[in-house]
Design a protein around this motif. Structure first.
Motif, PDB file in Angstrom:
ATOM      1  N   LEU A  50       2.234   1.837  -3.396  1.00  9.36           N
ATOM      2  CA  LEU A  50       1.192   2.338  -4.291  1.00  9.36           C
ATOM      3  C   LEU A  50       0.980   3.838  -4.084  1.00  9.36           C
ATOM      4  N   ARG A  51       0.947   4.278  -2.850  1.00  2.50           N
ATOM      5  CA  ARG A  51       0.766   5.706  -2.557  1.00  2.50           C
ATOM      6  C   ARG A  51       1.931   6.529  -3.094  1.00  2.50           C
ATOM      7  N   ARG A  52       3.140   5.963  -3.029  1.00  2.00           N
ATOM      8  CA  ARG A  52       4.327   6.692  -3.497  1.00  2.00           C
ATOM      9  C   ARG A  52       4.521   6.600  -5.005  1.00  2.00           C
TER      10      ARG A  52
ATOM     11  N   ASN B 157       0.823  -1.204   0.000  1.00  2.00           N
ATOM     12  CA  ASN B 157       0.000   0.000   0.000  1.00  2.00           C
ATOM     13  C   ASN B 157       0.862   1.262   0.000  1.00  2.00           C
ATOM     14  N   GLY B 158       1.943   1.231   0.787  1.00  7.50           N
ATOM     15  CA  GLY B 158       2.845   2.375   0.827  1.00  7.50           C
ATOM     16  C   GLY B 158       3.492   2.631  -0.517  1.00  7.50           C
TER      17      GLY B 158
END
Length: 268
Positions: free
Chosen positions: A142-144, A139-140
């Protein structure tokens, strides 16, 4: 009703460990069966140390392989520290073999007749934290806007239920074989190497959790790799296989992956 004494206490090892937490590669390596720890409260599952040294309890050699591959590729690696005989983190929690009472020819009497509460306790303590951490990492990224490629590492015994397994390595995949096809081609170019295509195992919703949930469901490239355990019995063998797999993975990732077609709706 919760059980009176927690499954894990401060003297027990953590559920998982991470190598390369700030690694820059798109690769995310997992080792579901890297450890053989058993919570002290379970008293070794009434098994001998000799049994806990065998493939029944863990994937021999895969921790060393993963660590070397992580360094070679500058890749994030997560290793589960507990034996699959406590709970198998690569099985759906409701699968019949999530917690086994017989593994190959080995009885695990402590796993007989577990209550619903006892099974739930193992899932909550040992299964969920591991998969939450994998999900958090993905998830991290993907956000970055950082790409991710999932590679699940396993090892397999050369002989199982009396049957010899001729493969040196297996390349496993389910519905999405985009990365697996490339890895297969790369490994099969090496003379004398016997490479299994979904051998000695195949990925399915019933038998696998990690690549199905974190790979297929996310629609990211992924593959599960199985190396025969006798080839990982020494540090030199682990290094040799880390170099081999690193070269093939690097080559396989050199070009971008085609998107899944609209008709491939298996991921929801």
């Amino acid at each position: 009703m919760p059980l009176a004494v927690p499954l894990l206490n401060p003297a027990d090892p953590p559920v998982f460990r991470i190598v390369g937490p700030t690694a820059r590669s798109p690769l995310l390596l997992t080792a579901d069966h890297a450890g053989r720890a058993i919570p002290r409260r379970l008293a070794g599952l009434q098994l001998s140390a000799a049994v806990l040294d065998t493939h029944v309890a863990w994937d021999l050699g895969v921790a060393g392989l993963g660590e070397r591959l992580s360094v070679r590729l500058d890749a994030f690696l997560i290793l589960h520290n507990y034996s699959r005989l406590v709970i198998d983190v690569n099985r759906p929690p409701d699968a019949p073999d999530s917690i086994v009472s017989l593994s190959e020819h080995t009885l695990i009497p402590a796993n007989d007749d577990l209550s619903i509460a006892e099974r739930e306790e193992r899932r909550t303590a040992l299964f969920e934290p591991y998969h939450r951490r994998i999900a958090a990492e993905l998830n991290g990224r993907l956000r970055r806007g950082q790409p991710s490629v999932l590679v699940a590492l396993h090892s397999f015994t050369p002989v199982h239920t009396g049957q010899e397994r001729p493969w040196h390595v297996g390349v496993l995949h389910g519905r999405d074989n985009r990365l697996a096809r490339r890895v297969l081609r790369g490994l099969r170019r090496e003379p004398g190497l016997q490479v299994g295509d979904n051998e000695p195992y195949a990925v399915s919703d019933a038998s696998d959790h990690t690549v199905v949930v974190h790979g297929e469901h996310r629609r990211i490239p992924h593959v599960e790799l199985e190396v025969r355990q006798d080839l990982l019995a020494t540090a030199s063998g682990q290094q040799e296989w880390a170099e081999r797999l690193a070269a093939v993975l690097e080559e396989s990732l050199a070009d971008s992956f085609p998107p899944l077609q609209g008709g491939e709706s298996f991921l929801g």
